[in-house]
Every structure is written in structure tokens, then in C-alpha cells.
Design an enzyme around this catalytic site. Structure first.
Site, short mmCIF file in Angstrom:
data_model
loop_
_atom_site.label_atom_id
_atom_site.label_comp_id
_atom_site.label_asym_id
_atom_site.label_seq_id
_atom_site.Cartn_x
_atom_site.Cartn_y
_atom_site.Cartn_z
N ARG A 165 11.53 -12.36 11.53
CA ARG A 165 10.97 -12.35 12.89
C ARG A 165 11.10 -10.97 13.54
O ARG A 165 11.36 -10.85 14.74
CB ARG A 165 11.66 -13.38 13.80
N SER A 243 9.48 -21.25 19.51
CA SER A 243 10.95 -21.18 19.54
C SER A 243 11.38 -20.12 20.54
O SER A 243 10.92 -18.98 20.47
CB SER A 243 11.48 -20.80 18.15
N GLU A 343 13.31 -15.03 21.27
CA GLU A 343 12.25 -14.62 20.34
C GLU A 343 11.03 -14.08 21.09
O GLU A 343 10.48 -13.05 20.70
CB GLU A 343 11.86 -15.81 19.45
C1 LIG Z 1 3.61 -23.93 20.08
C2 LIG Z 1 3.99 -22.61 19.45
C3 LIG Z 1 4.42 -22.57 18.13
C4 LIG Z 1 4.77 -21.35 17.53
N1 LIG Z 1 5.19 -21.34 16.23
C5 LIG Z 1 5.53 -20.17 15.65
C6 LIG Z 1 5.95 -20.15 14.29
O1 LIG Z 1 6.01 -21.17 13.60
N2 LIG Z 1 6.28 -18.96 13.73
C7 LIG Z 1 6.20 -17.79 14.46
O2 LIG Z 1 6.50 -16.72 13.89
N3 LIG Z 1 5.80 -17.78 15.74
C8 LIG Z 1 5.47 -18.94 16.35
N4 LIG Z 1 5.07 -18.94 17.66
C9 LIG Z 1 5.04 -17.69 18.41
C10 LIG Z 1 3.66 -17.03 18.48
O3 LIG Z 1 2.64 -17.94 18.22
C11 LIG Z 1 3.52 -15.86 17.51
O4 LIG Z 1 4.48 -14.89 17.77
C12 LIG Z 1 2.13 -15.20 17.61
O5 LIG Z 1 1.97 -14.24 16.59
C13 LIG Z 1 1.89 -14.51 18.94
O6 LIG Z 1 0.52 -14.15 18.99
P1 LIG Z 1 -0.23 -13.90 20.33
O7 LIG Z 1 -1.56 -13.34 19.99
O8 LIG Z 1 -0.21 -15.11 21.17
O9 LIG Z 1 0.68 -12.75 20.97
P2 LIG Z 1 1.03 -12.49 22.50
O10 LIG Z 1 1.95 -13.54 22.98
O11 LIG Z 1 -0.19 -12.23 23.29
O12 LIG Z 1 1.85 -11.12 22.36
C14 LIG Z 1 3.10 -11.09 21.72
C15 LIG Z 1 3.57 -9.63 21.60
O13 LIG Z 1 2.69 -8.94 20.72
C16 LIG Z 1 2.09 -7.84 21.41
N5 LIG Z 1 0.71 -7.75 20.93
C17 LIG Z 1 -0.25 -8.70 20.97
N6 LIG Z 1 -1.37 -8.25 20.38
C18 LIG Z 1 -1.09 -6.98 19.96
C19 LIG Z 1 -1.85 -5.96 19.30
N7 LIG Z 1 -3.11 -6.16 18.92
N8 LIG Z 1 -1.24 -4.77 19.08
C20 LIG Z 1 0.04 -4.55 19.43
N9 LIG Z 1 0.78 -5.46 20.07
C21 LIG Z 1 0.23 -6.67 20.33
C22 LIG Z 1 2.18 -8.18 22.89
O14 LIG Z 1 2.15 -7.00 23.70
C23 LIG Z 1 3.52 -8.86 22.92
O15 LIG Z 1 4.54 -7.90 22.91
C24 LIG Z 1 4.70 -20.16 18.29
C25 LIG Z 1 4.28 -20.20 19.63
C26 LIG Z 1 3.92 -21.43 20.20
C27 LIG Z 1 3.45 -21.46 21.63
#
Ligand SMILES: Cc1cc2nc3c(=O)[nH]c(=O)nc-3n(C[C@H](O)[C@H](O)[C@H](O)COP(=O)(O)OP(=O)(O)OC[C@H]3O[C@@H](n4cnc5c(N)ncnc54)[C@H](O)[C@@H]3O)c2cc1C
Length: 351
Positions: A165, A243, A343
């Protein structure tokens, strides 16, 4: 050029449905737009928040005093021959839609990452992982805009510094904007070796066995739904950031201390031979007195998953969420001497 909007509430752009307004907000629909917008903001000295699906974000009730750039670029290039398929995916593509396509096409390597919300550009940031797979196993390159040099670069997996992670992107937050990610997959109707016990049990196979891709995806989605870990507007337990705490990795000395406080607690030896152990945060939280469904005002621990802190009715504030997070963190620390770490990425707040 994309429209620039003023005072846009960020709550609807996050899965927690929390967060005040961004001073400015822009939808960036191509890599050139992303680079142009971010470079322009940097020249003006304006703070930038790169926003994907908002599924790993906790945003302050006061919002963000700067420009939120919503990464919405699309496109998937497919290359490779024989057994290997190399796909280069624009950062704004939806991650789970990509996984679904890989399963349909017979491209093996990401099927156990089904149901994870968010966009492709965020997957390298925390090395997204679940059920025995993580993107570090398939990423072969990440195209970034480097805000310190003003150049676009292709990073190798080694440069990304992937760990549990974690990645080099998290060590140097905000420096790189991910424009596209390249994954190398295998042409196969079968999944990678199943590496997660709970999934193997659900599939009725042994660890290391392979199963049809669609079967792996269905089983993972099924398991995830049972834990409120697939976004569903009808399920209040999914109004979370996934998480909230990572599983702590303890040094041998810290592990010995925990062993004295909680003999027989669950633990996984780290494979590096250092004596370090990973401990399930959910076990620590439950055994510190915070069961599933534990409520504090308008926020609560998910009724299905101890690690997810939720805004079940959509009426909570970020302040409420952090109050619960602090209570849980402090309770675990007092009972077990282990400090839980969040996280999700925090914007304008801290624990
Ligand atoms: C119901 C649920 C279940 C989940 N299960 C998991 C799981 O099983 N495993 C897991 O690892 N995670 C899990 N997550 C966490 C999350 O889905 C992941 O971390 C996902 O990759 C975040 O993507 P996002 O586009 O929503 O990022 P955001 O929440 O929009 O951004 C997260 C971070 O990444 C940065 N960011 C976003 N896009 C970019 C880009 N293009 N360039 C540089 N930085 C960027 C943002 O600035 C921020 O710092 C879960 C979340 C939820 C709500």
C-alpha cells in the site's frame, strides 16, 4: 481549454461524501489538458489537488484552497504479441471497468483486483491491492508529469518504489501527476495462482490453483460485497474510503511487546527474514473495544467491515469522521501499544 469553475463542493466527488469546496475546479479530459492545467497553476503559485474517483480521500470541511483537477482522460491502447498483452491506459479510465474488460478479453493478471473503486491514474499511488494481487505485479511503466522539472517522463517499476500500500509517489506527494499506466498481462482464460486463503476457500480450490478469470472476478466481487467493499448507493456501509487504517508492520521488538500484551494474536511473518510481522488492524480494533457497527454521532464503523469508517446517512462532517478515527487509533494504542496509520490521503486535515 477546460472550464474553470469556482467554489465547487468536493463532497460529491468523494466516496465518503465529505469535504468542503475547492476554490477552483476543472475537468481535465486529456493528458495535454492535465499537463497544461497543472503547469499553469504551478506558474501562478496556485495549490493543486489532483482528484481521481475520490475513493481514497478525506477532505477537510473547510475544503481546499486551490485548484482541484479532476482527471477524466480516457483511452486504452493494446499491444503485445503471443502470450503477453501490454495495455497503456489513460489516467481517467475507471479501474473496475478496465478489470471487467481484461476478464472479458482473456487478459490475466488483475482479476483479483475486481471491485476496487477509483481511476487508473491512482492505482500506482498506493499500489492498489486485494485478494493476493497488487498492481505492482503487472505495472511495467507509469507516464507522469513531473512538477519539479516541468517535464513528462516514463517511470520504470523500480523508480515507482512499490511496497505494501505504498510507493515513491506517496513519499513525494504531489510531485508527479500520473498521465497513463502500462500493465503487462498474460493472454489466458485462467487467473493468476490464487494467493489468498479466503478467496481459495470461496472458490473451493487450493492456494496456487488457477480458475477461469470470470470465476475469480465473480468470487472476489461476492466476497467484497459481503464486506461493503463494492460501491453501492443502496448500501450505506459503502459510503467510506475503503480501509481507513493499514495493517501495521511491527519490528521484531514491537512484535515481542504485542505478544506479551496479547498472547496468541493473529500475525503474519514478513518474508524478509527480519522478524518483522504484519498484524491485522481489524483484529486490534475489535479487541480494543470497537466492534462492527460502533457509532459515534453521525459516523460509524461499517456493520460489515471493521476497517471501514462510514458516513452512513450522508449527514456527517469530516470533523465527526476524524473524531471517530482518533478514538479508535488512541484506543488501540492504549491497549496494544500499536499506532495505527491511516490509508486514505488527507486533504487539509490530520489525525
Ligand atoms: C469501498 C472501497 C473499497 C476499497 N477497496 C480497496 C482495496 O481493496 N484495495 C486498495 O488498495 N484500495 C481500496 N480502496 C481505496 C481506493 O479505492 C484506491 O486507493 C483507489 O486507487 C483510489 O483511486 P481514486 O481514483 O478514487 O483516487 P482519489 O481518492 O481521487 O485520490 C487518491 C490519491 O491519489 C492522488 N491521485 C489521484 N489521481 C492521480 C493522478 N492521476 N496522478 C497523481 N496522483 C493522483 C490524489 O491526489 C490522492 O492523493 C477502496 C475504497 C473504497 C471506497
Amino acid at each position: 481549454m477546460a472550464d474553470r469553475l469556482a467554489e465547487v463542493r468536493l463532497a460529491p466527488y468523494t466516496t465518503l461524501r465529505l469535504g468542503g469546496p475547492a476554490r477552483a475546479f476543472v475537468e481535465a479530459r486529456s493528458p495535454d489538458e492535465i499537463v497544461g492545467i497543472v503547469a499553469g497553476a504551478d506558474r501562478e503559485g496556485e495549490a493543486v489537488l489532483v482528484l481521481g474517483g475520490g475513493s481514497n480521500l478525506v477532505v477537510s470541511d473547510d475544503g481546499f484552497d486551490g485548484l482541484a483537477v479532476h482527471v477524466s482522460s480516457e483511452g486504452i491502447d493494446v499491444a503485445g504479441d503471443g502470450e503477453r498483452v501490454v495495455i497503456t491506459v489513460q489516467a481517467g479510465e475507471d479501474w473496475d471497468a478496465l478489470v471487467a474488460r481484461c476478464v472479458d478479453e482473456g487478459w490475466s493478471g488483475v482479476e483479483c483486483l475486481s471491485g476496487i473503486p477509483g481511476r487508473v491514474g491512482s492505482t500506482p499511488i498506493q499500489n492498489v491491492g486485494a485478494y493476493g494481487q497488487e498492481v505492482a505485479q503487472t505495472i511495467v511503466g507509469v507516464r507522469v508529469y513531473d512538477r519539479t522539472t516541468g517535464r513528462t517522463r516514463d517511470l520504470t517499476p523500480a523508480e515507482c518504489g512499490f511496497a505494501y500500500r505504498h510507493s515513491a509517489f506517496k513519499d513525494d506527494p504531489g510531485r508527479h501527476v500520473v498521465l497513463a499506466v502500462t500493465y503487462a498481462l498474460h493472454r489466458s482464460e485462467l487467473s493468476g495462482p490464487i494467493a489468498y486463503k479466503e478467496l481459495a476457500v470461496r472458490l473451493g480450490v487450493k492456494l496456487g490453483d488457477r480458475v477461469p478469470l470470470a470465476q475469480a472476478r465473480a468470487a472476489v466481487l461476492d466476497l467484497r460485497r459481503g464486506k461493503g467493499m463494492v460501491l453501492d448507493s443502496g448500501d450505506p456501509d459503502t459510503r467510506s474510503a475503503g480501509s481507513f487504517f493499514t495493517n501495521p508492520i511491527l519490528t521484531a521488538a514491537q512484535a515481542a511487546d504485542l505478544g506479551r500484551r496479547a498472547p496468541g494474536h493473529p500475525r503474519w511473518e514478513m518474508p524478509d527474514g527480519s522478524g518483522a510481522v504484519k498484524v491485522p488492524a481489524a483484529w486490534l480494533i475489535e479487541n480494543a473495544g470497537f466492534p462492527k457497527g460502533y457509532e459515534k454521532g453521525a459516523v460509524r464503523i461499517s456493520t460489515k467491515h471493521t476497517l471501514a469508517l462510514t458516513n452512513p446517512t450522508g449527514t456527517a462532517s469530516t470533523r465527526d469522521l476524524l473524531a471517530l478515527a482518533r478514538e479508535v487509533r488512541d484506543g488501540v494504542h492504549e491497549k496494544f501499544g500499536v499506532l495505527l496509520v491511516n490509508e486514505p490521503v488527507f486533504v487539509g486535515v490530520s489525525l
